[in-house]
Design a protein around this motif. Structure first.
Motif, PDB file in Angstrom:
ATOM      1  N   ARG A  25       0.825  -1.222   0.000  1.00 50.82           N
ATOM      2  CA  ARG A  25       0.000   0.000   0.000  1.00 50.82           C
ATOM      3  C   ARG A  25       0.853   1.263   0.000  1.00 50.82           C
ATOM      4  O   ARG A  25       0.444   2.305  -0.484  1.00 50.82           O
ATOM      5  N   GLN A  26       2.080   1.134   0.561  1.00 51.30           N
ATOM      6  CA  GLN A  26       2.994   2.303   0.560  1.00 51.30           C
ATOM      7  C   GLN A  26       3.716   2.465  -0.781  1.00 51.30           C
ATOM      8  O   GLN A  26       4.594   3.303  -0.924  1.00 51.30           O
ATOM      9  N   GLY A  27       3.404   1.593  -1.742  1.00 49.21           N
ATOM     10  CA  GLY A  27       4.011   1.748  -3.070  1.00 49.21           C
ATOM     11  C   GLY A  27       5.307   0.973  -3.257  1.00 49.21           C
ATOM     12  O   GLY A  27       6.037   1.204  -4.227  1.00 49.21           O
ATOM     13  N   GLU A  28       5.599   0.032  -2.326  1.00 53.35           N
ATOM     14  CA  GLU A  28       6.831  -0.764  -2.446  1.00 53.35           C
ATOM     15  C   GLU A  28       6.562  -2.079  -3.184  1.00 53.35           C
ATOM     16  O   GLU A  28       5.412  -2.484  -3.349  1.00 53.35           O
ATOM     17  N   LEU A  45      -3.128  -0.445  -8.664  1.00 56.78           N
ATOM     18  CA  LEU A  45      -3.881   0.774  -8.985  1.00 56.78           C
ATOM     19  C   LEU A  45      -3.007   2.018  -8.812  1.00 56.78           C
ATOM     20  O   LEU A  45      -3.488   3.144  -8.955  1.00 56.78           O
ATOM     21  N   ASP A  46      -1.730   1.807  -8.495  1.00 55.02           N
ATOM     22  CA  ASP A  46      -0.803   2.915  -8.235  1.00 55.02           C
ATOM     23  C   ASP A  46       0.279   2.922  -9.323  1.00 55.02           C
ATOM     24  O   ASP A  46       1.195   2.111  -9.319  1.00 55.02           O
ATOM     25  N   SER A  47       0.153   3.867 -10.260  1.00 53.33           N
ATOM     26  CA  SER A  47       1.071   3.893 -11.416  1.00 53.33           C
ATOM     27  C   SER A  47       2.533   3.971 -11.006  1.00 53.33           C
ATOM     28  O   SER A  47       3.387   3.315 -11.598  1.00 53.33           O
ATOM     29  N   LYS A  52       7.889   0.822 -10.772  1.00 52.62           N
ATOM     30  CA  LYS A  52       9.070   0.231 -10.111  1.00 52.62           C
ATOM     31  C   LYS A  52       9.298  -1.216 -10.560  1.00 52.62           C
ATOM     32  O   LYS A  52      10.421  -1.703 -10.557  1.00 52.62           O
ATOM     33  N   ILE A  53       8.213  -1.921 -10.911  1.00 55.10           N
ATOM     34  CA  ILE A  53       8.353  -3.312 -11.378  1.00 55.10           C
ATOM     35  C   ILE A  53       9.213  -3.354 -12.641  1.00 55.10           C
ATOM     36  O   ILE A  53      10.109  -4.188 -12.779  1.00 55.10           O
ATOM     37  N   VAL A 111      -0.175   2.184 -17.320  1.00 55.26           N
ATOM     38  CA  VAL A 111       1.145   1.565 -17.198  1.00 55.26           C
ATOM     39  C   VAL A 111       1.002   0.045 -16.989  1.00 55.26           C
ATOM     40  O   VAL A 111       1.852  -0.740 -17.415  1.00 55.26           O
ATOM     41  N   VAL A 112      -0.119  -0.383 -16.386  1.00 53.64           N
ATOM     42  CA  VAL A 112      -0.367  -1.825 -16.186  1.00 53.64           C
ATOM     43  C   VAL A 112      -0.593  -2.516 -17.520  1.00 53.64           C
ATOM     44  O   VAL A 112      -0.099  -3.615 -17.771  1.00 53.64           O
ATOM     45  N   THR A 113      -1.368  -1.874 -18.402  1.00 54.57           N
ATOM     46  CA  THR A 113      -1.794  -2.531 -19.643  1.00 54.57           C
ATOM     47  C   THR A 113      -0.921  -2.125 -20.832  1.00 54.57           C
ATOM     48  O   THR A 113      -1.215  -2.512 -21.959  1.00 54.57           O
TER      49      THR A 113
END
Ligand code: TXA
Ligand code: MG
Length: 331
Positions: A25-28, A45-47, A52-53, A111-113
């Motif tokens: 949830r903190q974006g890590e 849901l966090d671009s 980072k991936i 960014v996911v898709t």
């Protein structure tokens, strides 16, 4: 970055899963077990988190990610147009090693898709994965937790080999039981189309739906733009050269030549071989579950070349042979 290595199933799962959910949830980034391969997770849901991936893996940004959910209801938030075919597949094969490509809803970040108007969604069967997704409270974007191009990890140590120092935490759960990535099925057309073969086989899908097709890119045609962008890259490759042999005679001939030439030889087959480093499989299922650890182990033994006795391309053998051909450098 210091990477936490958290062993599950030691009586403090609730605490570790909560910490992992907080990090997400903190974006890590948090790596976690699934029944197929280990995933490298971020809040889907966090671009900024998802970006980072791509950095940690060295993954091309035109290769979209799978969103992992822990409840069929979550699918309805990620897509506003789920076909009856997709629902039928979900009800039969979820939770399990199957990913459905559906049209995406507005909440799914581009960014996911990779800018596509579809999104890939999977509900994994692994209980630790389910608990983590619930704890995070958001869909988790996760590709396989390897450096791009390398064999996917099927245990937490193989994740650490590629990701130590680059991500916040690795959850060490069971070894992956299936051993190759999920079957990716496009459900946006008239007929279910397999974009990547996996644990849910064409035979199983045909039994349910009456029909199924394989994406032309899987049949060896030179398709400039396969529907699953990831399928165009060389993948799953160990450092050693990989050669596929159709029968024992071909295998023996190749090994004898390589040994004569002073090569350090790795072999994956149903029997061992004198003078080689042998990895032995007992069935197609067993071979599939061990494929990626075999390749990584042989790399660690610094073999020059790996000869593989291949299997029939039917049932699970289709997924196994797809990965083997890519490891051997074929498209
Ligand atoms: O078993 C699995 O699927 C594992 C575990 C962690 O769940 N994940 C995995 O992710 O294998 P990845 O990123 O290594 O592979 C995702 C595949 C790629 O071939 C990608 O191109 C395809 O799914 N894909 C993702 N979104 C897509 C979309 N919208 N349309 C078509 N293909 C898509
Ligand atoms: Mg992958």
């Amino acid at each position: 970055m210091r990477t936490e290595f958290w062993q599950l199933h030691k009586n403090n799962d609730a605490k570790l899963l909560k910490k992992a959910g907080d990090l997400l949830r903190q974006g890590e980034l948090v790596a976690f077990p699934t029944e197929t391969v280990y995933g490298l997770g971020a809040n889907g849901l966090d671009s900024e988190a998802v970006k980072k991936i791509f950095v940690a893996k060295g993954r091309p940004s035109d290769n979209p990610l799978i969103l992992h959910i822990a409840d069929i209801e979550q699918l309805k938030k990620l897509s506003d147009n789920i076909s009856p075919m997709a629902l039928k597949l979900a009800e039969k094969f979820w939770p399990g090693p199957m990913t459905l490509v559906v049209t995406k809803s507005a909440i799914v970040p581009d960014v996911v898709t990779a800018g596509l108007d579809t999104v890939a969604v999977r509900f994994p069967a692994n209980k630790d994965a389910q608990a983590l997704i619930k704890e995070a409270g958001v869909p988790i974007a996760a590709p396989s937790a390897n450096i791009s191009g390398r064999p996917s990890p099927t245990n937490a140590w193989d994740v650490a080999e590629d990701m130590n120092g680059k991500i916040a935490a690795i959850l060490d759960g069971n070894e992956c039981s299936v051993g190759v990535e999920s079957t990716v099925i496009d459900t946006t057309g008239e007929v279910a189309t397999i974009l990547r073969p996996g644990g849910i086989t064409p035979e199983m899908i045909k039994d349910l739906l009456g029909s199924v097709v394989l994406d032309p890119a899987l049949l060896g045609s030179d398709v400039a733009k396969p529907k699953a962008p990831g399928m165009k890259y060389r993948h799953y490759a160990p450092k050693a050269l990989v050669y596929l042999c159709a029968d024992h005679a071909e295998l023996k001939r190749n090994i004898a030549l390589a040994l004569d030439n002073g090569k350090k030889v790795g072999v994956i087959a149903d029997t061992d071989c004198d003078g080689c480093i042998s990895k032995i499989y007992s069935s197609v299922e067993n071979f599939t579950s061990k494929l990626f650890t075999f390749l990584r182990d042989l790399d660690r033994s610094n073999v020059d070349v790996i000869y593989v006795l291949t299997v029939e391309e039917k049932g699970l053998g289709l997924a196994l042979m797809n990965r083997l051909k890519k490891a051997a450098g074929k498209k």
